[in-house]
Design a protein around this motif. Structure first.
Motif, short mmCIF file in Angstrom:
data_model
loop_
_atom_site.label_atom_id
_atom_site.label_comp_id
_atom_site.label_asym_id
_atom_site.label_seq_id
_atom_site.Cartn_x
_atom_site.Cartn_y
_atom_site.Cartn_z
N MET A 13 -35.22 29.78 -5.75
CA MET A 13 -34.78 29.18 -4.48
C MET A 13 -35.79 28.13 -4.04
N ASN A 14 -35.30 26.96 -3.74
CA ASN A 14 -36.15 25.88 -3.27
C ASN A 14 -35.85 25.62 -1.80
N ASN A 15 -36.80 25.94 -0.96
CA ASN A 15 -36.57 25.80 0.47
C ASN A 15 -37.35 24.63 1.05
N ASN A 16 -37.71 23.68 0.21
CA ASN A 16 -38.41 22.51 0.71
C ASN A 16 -37.46 21.65 1.56
N TYR A 17 -38.05 21.09 2.60
CA TYR A 17 -37.24 20.20 3.44
C TYR A 17 -37.51 18.76 3.05
N VAL A 18 -36.46 18.01 2.88
CA VAL A 18 -36.59 16.58 2.57
C VAL A 18 -35.74 15.79 3.57
N LYS A 19 -36.02 14.53 3.64
CA LYS A 19 -35.24 13.69 4.54
C LYS A 19 -33.85 13.44 3.96
N CYS A 20 -32.89 13.45 4.82
CA CYS A 20 -31.51 13.22 4.39
C CYS A 20 -31.38 11.79 3.86
N PRO A 21 -30.83 11.61 2.64
CA PRO A 21 -30.70 10.26 2.07
C PRO A 21 -29.61 9.43 2.73
N VAL A 22 -28.72 10.10 3.46
CA VAL A 22 -27.61 9.38 4.08
C VAL A 22 -28.05 8.71 5.38
N CYS A 23 -28.63 9.50 6.29
CA CYS A 23 -29.01 8.93 7.58
C CYS A 23 -30.50 8.60 7.64
N ASP A 24 -31.29 9.18 6.69
CA ASP A 24 -32.73 8.92 6.63
C ASP A 24 -33.39 9.26 7.96
N LEU A 25 -32.86 10.28 8.63
CA LEU A 25 -33.31 10.60 9.97
C LEU A 25 -33.54 12.11 10.09
N ASN A 26 -32.57 12.89 9.67
CA ASN A 26 -32.65 14.33 9.78
C ASN A 26 -33.21 14.93 8.49
N TYR A 27 -33.73 16.17 8.64
CA TYR A 27 -34.23 16.87 7.46
C TYR A 27 -33.21 17.89 7.00
N MET A 28 -33.27 18.17 5.71
CA MET A 28 -32.32 19.12 5.12
C MET A 28 -33.02 19.86 3.99
N HIS A 29 -32.41 20.91 3.49
CA HIS A 29 -32.92 21.59 2.31
C HIS A 29 -32.82 20.64 1.12
N SER A 30 -33.82 20.64 0.27
CA SER A 30 -33.84 19.70 -0.85
C SER A 30 -32.66 19.91 -1.80
N GLY A 31 -32.04 21.08 -1.77
CA GLY A 31 -30.90 21.34 -2.64
C GLY A 31 -29.60 20.76 -2.11
N GLU A 32 -29.57 20.38 -0.85
CA GLU A 32 -28.35 19.91 -0.22
C GLU A 32 -28.13 18.43 -0.52
N ARG A 33 -26.89 18.00 -0.34
CA ARG A 33 -26.55 16.61 -0.58
C ARG A 33 -26.89 15.75 0.65
#
Ligand SMILES: [Zn+2]
Length: 74
Positions: A1-21
């Protein structure tokens, strides 16, 4: 399980789980709602056009009926 948070590539504003689109804001469900709203607007446009056409057709029929009645009187 990877629970790292990365910036959303769509809005480049909110953070999301690195596994999410994308983040919750850019969720496909939210985008689907936008698409259905556009489809609804398209339906309304088509309905308006249909009513316009119907009104024009009815006025043509009324015009023809008027002409016909005048012709009969002579
Ligand atoms: Zn996002």
């Amino acid at each position: 399980m990877n629970n790292n948070y990365v910036k959303c590539p769509v809005c480049d504003l909110n953070y999301m789980h690195s596994g999410e689109r994308c983040c919750e804001v850019c969720d496909p469900k939210a985008q689907g709602r936008l698409i259905s709203t556009a489809a609804q607007a398209d339906d309304e446009y088509r309905y308006t056009k249909l009513q316009e056409y119907d009104a024009r057709k009815r006025s043509m029929e009324a015009y023809r009926a008027y002409r016909w009645n005048r012709a009969q009187r002579r």
